[in-house]
Design an enzyme around this catalytic site. Structure first.
Site, PDB file in Angstrom:
ATOM      1  N   HIS A 162      42.139  51.576  40.921  1.00 42.94           N
ATOM      2  CA  HIS A 162      42.103  50.265  41.432  1.00 42.94           C
ATOM      3  C   HIS A 162      42.601  49.419  40.416  1.00 42.94           C
ATOM      4  O   HIS A 162      43.318  48.147  40.597  1.00 42.94           O
ATOM      5  CB  HIS A 162      40.439  50.048  41.276  1.00 42.94           C
ATOM      6  N   GLU A 163      42.335  49.555  38.803  1.00 45.16           N
ATOM      7  CA  GLU A 163      42.842  48.406  37.939  1.00 45.16           C
ATOM      8  C   GLU A 163      44.626  48.369  37.967  1.00 45.16           C
ATOM      9  O   GLU A 163      45.258  47.336  37.942  1.00 45.16           O
ATOM     10  CB  GLU A 163      42.615  48.963  36.501  1.00 45.16           C
ATOM     11  N   HIS A 166      45.913  46.190  40.690  1.00 42.61           N
ATOM     12  CA  HIS A 166      45.843  44.815  40.379  1.00 42.61           C
ATOM     13  C   HIS A 166      47.224  44.500  39.973  1.00 42.61           C
ATOM     14  O   HIS A 166      47.715  43.280  40.459  1.00 42.61           O
ATOM     15  CB  HIS A 166      44.598  44.508  39.402  1.00 42.61           C
ATOM     16  N   TYR A 177      43.146  34.689  42.377  1.00 43.01           N
ATOM     17  CA  TYR A 177      41.832  35.502  42.433  1.00 43.01           C
ATOM     18  C   TYR A 177      40.618  34.629  42.491  1.00 43.01           C
ATOM     19  O   TYR A 177      39.671  34.268  41.748  1.00 43.01           O
ATOM     20  CB  TYR A 177      41.695  35.932  40.882  1.00 43.01           C
ATOM     21  N   GLU A 186      40.936  41.954  45.545  1.00 44.35           N
ATOM     22  CA  GLU A 186      39.938  43.119  45.164  1.00 44.35           C
ATOM     23  C   GLU A 186      39.931  44.325  46.212  1.00 44.35           C
ATOM     24  O   GLU A 186      39.952  45.284  45.837  1.00 44.35           O
ATOM     25  CB  GLU A 186      38.579  42.502  45.280  1.00 44.35           C
ATOM     26  N   ASP A 258      33.409  28.842  43.462  1.00 43.10           N
ATOM     27  CA  ASP A 258      34.477  29.454  43.079  1.00 43.10           C
ATOM     28  C   ASP A 258      34.596  29.145  41.750  1.00 43.10           C
ATOM     29  O   ASP A 258      35.241  28.331  40.916  1.00 43.10           O
ATOM     30  CB  ASP A 258      35.649  28.647  43.808  1.00 43.10           C
ATOM     31  N   HIS A 268      34.308  40.285  44.743  1.00 38.25           N
ATOM     32  CA  HIS A 268      33.971  41.594  44.493  1.00 38.25           C
ATOM     33  C   HIS A 268      32.971  41.732  45.625  1.00 38.25           C
ATOM     34  O   HIS A 268      32.331  42.805  45.761  1.00 38.25           O
ATOM     35  CB  HIS A 268      33.296  41.784  43.264  1.00 38.25           C
TER      36      HIS A 268
HETATM   37 ZN   LIG Z   1      39.272  44.740  40.572  1.00 44.80          ZN
END
Ligand SMILES: [Zn+2]
Lengths: 406, 101
Positions: A162-163, A166, A177, A186, A258, A268
């Site tokens: 996941h990281e 990014h 983001y 995400e 936001d 998320h």
């Molecule tokens: Zn993330």
């Protein structure tokens, strides 16, 4: 030469039938579409061969923060050619970086995170009782967890994937983001994080758990994981965390502020919607999710811009499914059905085709020949022959290069 | 004096969104602990500078500490990438001594 343009989306079997139509204009449209499709497939197979060599040697380094938050004070704990560490977190991150690097190389012919062999740095034991892992713009950082709610964040390969995803997003689409583009950012990380794990376990879409962070809750916490692509909103429900707030349909989209307090518009939270769409595509097509579904998503990510929203991304996946597998293909139908099921409307994609119009009474013989199905078959065959000749040339060049090295 | 700590963002942002802040009421503390807290609060307030407006890093976390004292409220904010040692000390102390309501 004057051109007339027509908009259409037509599956291949219909195109073949149209190529035999009595109407001349129909025959021409069908022929040109068939030729374009063959050419695109050829380009793709040649590109894949050309980039196969010399990919995926990115060097890994894992650092130990020793509970500091200052990364510049971290100590080197393991290098690419160094020995394994006595610290399990260090080795897990080292192996996770390797699995992720190999996944992008083998599946997408991508050379590391940025596509140019970028070094992979991971930092472990960040801060004290730190319940998180994050991407700082150029490297990954992992906390140990507080031991009460969360354990070591290096524990799940999908979290490492996941990281790193990014980083892939940052160096390709650059999705901001915030709000929908942020939630898409995400979701891309959840999708490719899960795919890294599925690929390393050689799991089919049916066998995969589709969970993110299944190993980072302590045994005291009731719940499957942080998120579930299969069942957004159903990953956990307990007294400590409450209920998983992810929606799985646009009708339950959460319009949050936001800012930091609102998770930048719920990036998320609302990622549950595109997550579910990918899961539906993968299980509809069946087999390994990193194959057709993964390729459609990967090509769509590369074609996205910083402000691509759910609908824009859905349209890209629909278009890429056409480009990779054909208009009306099973893959494209799965993509359209999945987005529809999560409440994102995919309008018919407009394919612009240019049809040269010849002056009336021109070369009658040549015109008749081009109209004939036989001529079409010859053109397709000639194109296919050019593609395979080019493939042979590329393979020859590669083996000459290998023997020159040895 | 009432001091509270909220955490935002991170990989587990969905869980944090719904969690109440951790709160410490100085009145309920032993005298020495209350004095320690006051010293840490003063240091964190002194070290506070507005963070430059940068784009967030994916999954990074941020923190808000709110201090209610003598009828005024002071809000301190920090991110993982930019946090003074005084802020960090206060954050850890609240975490260790506070409770979730
Ligand atoms: Zn993330």
């Amino acid at each position: 030469m004057r051109c007339s343009c027509i908009n259409c989306i037509v599956p291949p079997h219909i195109l073949l039938r149209l190529a035999q139509s009595e109407k001349k204009e129909m025959r021409q449209i069908a022929m040109r579409t068939l030729l374009t499709t063959t050419r695109l497939r050829g380009q793709r197979s040649i590109r894949a061969r050309l980039t196969l060599a010399d990919v995926g040697a990115a060097q890994r380094t894992v650092y130990d923060c020793r509970n500091s938050t200052n990364l510049s004070e971290a100590r080197i704990a393991r290098t690419e050619d160094g020995q394994a560490s006595s610290d399990a977190s260090v080795n897990r991150v080292f192996d996770g970086l390797g699995a992720t690097r190999d996944f992008y190389k083998e599946v997408f012919r991508r050379d590391s995170i940025d596509g140019r062999g970028m070094r992979l740095n991971g930092f472990v034991h960040y801060d004290r009782d730190y319940n998180n892992a994050f991407w700082d713009g150029s490297q990954m950082v992992f906390g140990d967890g507080d031991g009460v709610l969360f354990s070591d964040f290096t524990g799940s390969l999908d979290v490492i994937g996941h990281e790193l995803a990014h980083g892939v997003t940052e160096s390709s689409a650059g999705l901001v983001y915030h709000r929908q583009p942020g939630a898409l950012n995400e979701s891309i990380s959840d999708v490719f994080g899960s795919l890294v794990k599925q690929w390393s376990l050689k799991q089919s879409a049916e066998d995969a758990d589709w969970l993110i962070g299944a190993d980072i809750f302590t045994p005291a916490i009731a719940g499957d994981a942080l998120r579930s692509l299969k069942n957004p909103g159903g990953a956990y429900d307990n007294d400590d965390f409450g209920r998983d707030p992810q929606p799985d349909h646009m009708s339950r989209y959460e319009d949050l502020p936001d800012n930091e307090e609102g998770d930048f518009g719920g990036v998320h939270i609302n990622s549950g919607i595109p997550n579910k769409a990918f899961y539906l595509v993968a299980t509809d097509i069946g087999g390994y999710a990193w194959e057709a579904p993964g390729h459609i998503w990967y090509e769509s990510l590369k074609a996205s811009s910083p402000t691509t929203d759910f609908r824009g991304f859905a349209e890209l996946t629909f278009m890429m499914a056409d480009r990779l597998y054909g208009a009306g293909s099973r893959e494209q139908q799965a993509v359209a059905a999945a987005w529809r099921d999560v409440g994102v409307r995919v309008p018919p994609v407009v394919v612009r085709m240019e049809i040269p119009q010849r002056a009336r009474g021109g070369d009658g013989h040549a015109q008749r020949e081009e109209d004939s199905l036989a001529a079409l078959s010859r053109q397709v065959a000639a194109l296919a022959e050019q593609v395979s000749a080019l493939s042979r040339e590329v393979n020859g060049a590669k083996s000459r290069r290998v023997s020159a090295r040895n | 004096m009432i001091v509270s700590l909220s955490k935002h963002g991170g990989l587990a942002a969905g869980i944090r969104l719904r969690q109440p802040p951790v709160v410490v009421d100085a009145k309920a503390l032993p005298p020495q602990a209350a004095r320690d807290l006051a010293v840490m609060v003063d240091a964190a307030v002194k070290a506070d500078e507005p963070a430059p407006p940068t784009e967030p890093h994916p999954d990074s976390m941020s923190y808000t500490i709110t201090v209610e004292r003598d009828g005024t409220t002071v809000t301190l904010k920090a991110r993982n990438s930019a946090m003074s040692s005084s802020f960090r000390e206060l954050r850890d102390w609240i975490e260790g001594h506070g409770r979730r309501n």
